[in-house]
Write a protein that holds these residues in place. Structure first.
Motif, PDB file in Angstrom:
ATOM      1  N   LEU A  13       4.146  30.901 -33.233  1.00  0.00           N
ATOM      2  CA  LEU A  13       2.924  30.128 -33.063  1.00  0.00           C
ATOM      3  C   LEU A  13       2.684  29.837 -31.587  1.00  0.00           C
ATOM      4  O   LEU A  13       1.555  29.944 -31.109  1.00  0.00           O
ATOM      5  CB  LEU A  13       2.994  28.823 -33.862  1.00  0.00           C
ATOM      6  N   GLU A  14       3.735  29.525 -30.854  1.00  0.00           N
ATOM      7  CA  GLU A  14       3.582  29.266 -29.419  1.00  0.00           C
ATOM      8  C   GLU A  14       3.123  30.523 -28.694  1.00  0.00           C
ATOM      9  O   GLU A  14       2.290  30.463 -27.793  1.00  0.00           O
ATOM     10  CB  GLU A  14       4.888  28.748 -28.814  1.00  0.00           C
ATOM     11  N   GLU A  16       1.272  32.878 -29.986  1.00  0.00           N
ATOM     12  CA  GLU A  16      -0.148  33.033 -30.327  1.00  0.00           C
ATOM     13  C   GLU A  16      -1.014  32.091 -29.497  1.00  0.00           C
ATOM     14  O   GLU A  16      -2.093  32.475 -29.047  1.00  0.00           O
ATOM     15  CB  GLU A  16      -0.363  32.777 -31.813  1.00  0.00           C
ATOM     16  N   ARG A  17      -0.555  30.874 -29.305  1.00  0.00           N
ATOM     17  CA  ARG A  17      -1.313  29.909 -28.485  1.00  0.00           C
ATOM     18  C   ARG A  17      -1.420  30.393 -27.043  1.00  0.00           C
ATOM     19  O   ARG A  17      -2.467  30.275 -26.419  1.00  0.00           O
ATOM     20  CB  ARG A  17      -0.656  28.538 -28.536  1.00  0.00           C
ATOM     21  N   HIS A  18      -0.323  30.935 -26.516  1.00  0.00           N
ATOM     22  CA  HIS A  18      -0.323  31.453 -25.151  1.00  0.00           C
ATOM     23  C   HIS A  18      -1.320  32.598 -25.039  1.00  0.00           C
ATOM     24  O   HIS A  18      -2.113  32.654 -24.086  1.00  0.00           O
ATOM     25  CB  HIS A  18       1.080  31.909 -24.766  1.00  0.00           C
ATOM     26  N   ALA A  20      -3.939  33.133 -26.904  1.00  0.00           N
ATOM     27  CA  ALA A  20      -5.286  32.581 -27.022  1.00  0.00           C
ATOM     28  C   ALA A  20      -5.731  31.943 -25.707  1.00  0.00           C
ATOM     29  O   ALA A  20      -6.874  32.111 -25.283  1.00  0.00           O
ATOM     30  CB  ALA A  20      -5.345  31.555 -28.152  1.00  0.00           C
ATOM     31  N   ARG A  21      -4.834  31.213 -25.040  1.00  0.00           N
ATOM     32  CA  ARG A  21      -5.180  30.601 -23.750  1.00  0.00           C
ATOM     33  C   ARG A  21      -5.520  31.674 -22.718  1.00  0.00           C
ATOM     34  O   ARG A  21      -6.457  31.525 -21.937  1.00  0.00           O
ATOM     35  CB  ARG A  21      -4.038  29.722 -23.251  1.00  0.00           C
TER      36      ARG A  21
END
Length: 70
Positions: A13-14, A16-18, A20-21
Motif C-alpha cells: 500500500l505504501e 502504491e501511495r508513493h 500515486a504521489r
C-alpha cells in the motif's frame, strides 16, 4: 478489525501511495507547462514540460498506462 488496520500499513500500500504521489507530481508539472505556454511564457513552459517528461521517463510503467502526458 486488527487485520484491516494492519493492511493499511502494508508495504504494498505504501508503494502504491508513493507511485500515486509521483503521478500527481508529473501531472502537476505538465499542467503548469500548459498554463505557462498559454500565458506566453514559453521558456518556463518548456522547462516544466521537460521536468514532467523526465519524471515520466523515470517512472514505473505498465502497458495500459503509456503516453499519459499526451
Amino acid at each position: 478489525m486488527v487485520a484491516a488496520v494492519l493492511a493499511l500499513e502494508s508495504p504494498d500500500l505504501e508503494a502504491e501511495r508513493h507511485l500515486a504521489r509521483k503521478q500527481v507530481e508529473i501531472q502537476r508539472k505538465a499542467a503548469t507547462a500548459w498554463v505557462s505556454l498559454g500565458e506566453g511564457r514559453q521558456a518556463e513552459a518548456v522547462g516544466a514540460m521537460r521536468s514532467a517528461t523526465d519524471l515520466e521517463d523515470a517512472s514505473e510503467k505498465h502497458i495500459a498506462m503509456e503516453n499519459r502526458l499526451v
